[in-house]
Design an enzyme around this catalytic site. Structure first.
Site: not given
Ligand code: CP
Ligand code: NVA
Length: 310
Positions: A132, A268
Site C-alpha cells: 500500500h 491508516c
C-alpha cells in the site's frame, strides 16, 4: 524524474524520488491551505479501478484530481468487463487510449504489475494484498510534520499483522534511514521477499529493519507506533480466529508505557477499536490519525502531478 513512470512500490523509487514526492506533497498542501491555484493536471484524466472497498483512497484521489484541474473516473471492478473476465492486458491497452493515468486497488499484486506492463500510461498502486505505497508515503509526510524532516534514526514500531501496510512500511523506512521494528505473532510475519529487499535497501541509508514476536521489545523508546486491522480485506472469514491470535498485539496504554514520552500513534484506517487499538489510545492520537487521513490527498496529488504531469 518520475514523469511517465508507474508507482507500484516504494522499493522501485530512488531515495531522491521519494524525497521529491514528499517535498511536492508538502508544497501542494501549503498551496491548497493558502488558497493558491495549482491546476498542474488541467485536461488530464485518471481512471480509478476498484476491486475492493474504499473510503479514503477513492475520495482523496477523486478530489485530488479535481483540485489539480483534471478529471477522475470511478471504475468499479464489478461493472467493468474486467469483472466478467476481460484480460488485464487488454483492459490496460484500451484504457491507455482514453486516459492519462490509471489507479488500481485490487487483490493479487501481480494484477497491478501486469496492468502496468501493458499500459503505456502511469499506473498507481492504490493497495494490493502485498503493498500500500500511497498510504505509507502519506505516513512519511505525516511523521515529518510531527517529528521534523530528517527521519534518519527515528524509531518506528509496527505492531499487529504482517500485511500490506507492514510490507510498505519496511520499504518506506528503508528509504528514509529509519529504525523500524515490526512485532507480529509467529506465522504472521511480513512477506519474506519484501523483508529481504527492504533489508538490502536499508544498507544504503543506514536504516534497520527488525522483525520480532515481542510487541514490548518493538515499542520500547519508539517515536512512532503504528498498527492496522488484524483482518485485511479478503480475510473477513478469518476475523474471529485472528482476534484470539492477535490479542497480545493490541496497541493500548500499557504497551505504550515504554515508548518515548513524545510518541505518536498512527493508523491508516479503518480502525477496529477494542481490537488492534483501544478507544483511549485512538482518541488520544486522533489529531495525528486524521492528519494522516488528510495527507492522503496531498501525497497522492504529488504522485499524480509527478507521474502524469508535463
Ligand atoms: N487507508 C485506506 O486506504 O483507506 P480506504 O480503504 O478507505 O481507502
Ligand atoms: N491492511 C488493510 C489496509 C486497509 C487500508 C487491508 O488491506 O484491508
Amino acid at each position: 524524474m518520475l514523469r511517465g513512470k508507474d508507482l507500484l512500490s516504494i522499493h522501485d523509487l530512488s531515495v531522491e524520488e521519494t524525497e521529491e514526492i514528499l517535498q511536492l506533497a508538502a508544497e501542494l498542501k501549503a498551496m491548497q491551505q493558502a488558497g493558491v491555484e495549482h491546476k498542474i493536471l488541467e485536461g488530464k484524466t485518471l481512471g480509478m479501478i476498484f476491486e475492493k472497498s474504499s473510503t479514503r483512497t477513492r475520495v482523496s484521489f477523486e478530489v485530488g484530481m479535481y483540485q489539480l484541474g483534471g478529471q477522475a473516473l470511478f471504475l468499479s471492478g464489478r461493472d467493468l468487463q474486467l469483472g466478467r473476465g476481460e484480460p488485464i492486458k487488454d483492459t490496460a491497452r484500451v484504457l491507455s487510449r482514453y486516459l492519462n493515468g490509471i489507479m488500481i486497488r485490487t487483490y493479487g499484486h501481480e494484477r497491478v504489475v501486469e496492468l502496468a506492463e501493458y499500459a503505456d500510461i502511469p499506473v498507481i498502486n492504490a493497495l494490493t494484498d502485498l503493498l500500500h505505497p500511497c498510504q505509507v508515503l502519506t505516513d512519511l509526510l505525516t511523521i515529518r510534520e510531527y517529528k521534523g524532516k530528517n527521519l534518519q534514526g527515528l524509531k518506528m514500531a509496527y505492531v499487529g499483522d504482517g500485511n500490506n501496510m507492514t510490507n510498505s512500511y519496511m520499504y518506506g523506512a528503508a528509504k528514509m534511514g529509519m529504525t523500524f521494528t515490526a512485532a507480529t505473532p509467529q506465522g504472521y510475519e511480513p512477506n519474506a521477499e519484501v523483508t529481504q529487499n527492504a533489508t538490502e535497501d536499508a544498507k544504503a541509508t543506514g536504516a534497520s529493519i527488525t522483525l520480532t514476536n515481542d510487541p514490548y521489545a518493538a515499542v520500547k523508546d519508539a517515536d512512532v507506533v503504528v498498527t492496522d486491522t488484524w483482518a485485511s480485506m479478503g480475510q473477513e472469514a478469518q476475523h474471529e480466529e485472528r482476534k484470539k491470535i492477535f490479542a497480545p498485539y493490541q496497541v493500548n496504554k500499557e504497551l505504550l508505557a515504554s515508548a518515548d514520552k513524545r510518541v505518536i500513534v498512527m493508523h491508516c484506517l479503518p480502525a477496529y477499536r477494542g481490537e488492534e487499538i483501544t478507544e483511549e489510545v485512538f482518541e488520544a492520537n486522533a489529531s495525528v490519525i486524521f492528519d494522516e487521513a488528510e495527507n492522503r490527498l496531498h501525497t497522492q496529488k504529488a504522485i499524480m502531478a509527478l507521474t502524469m504531469g508535463g
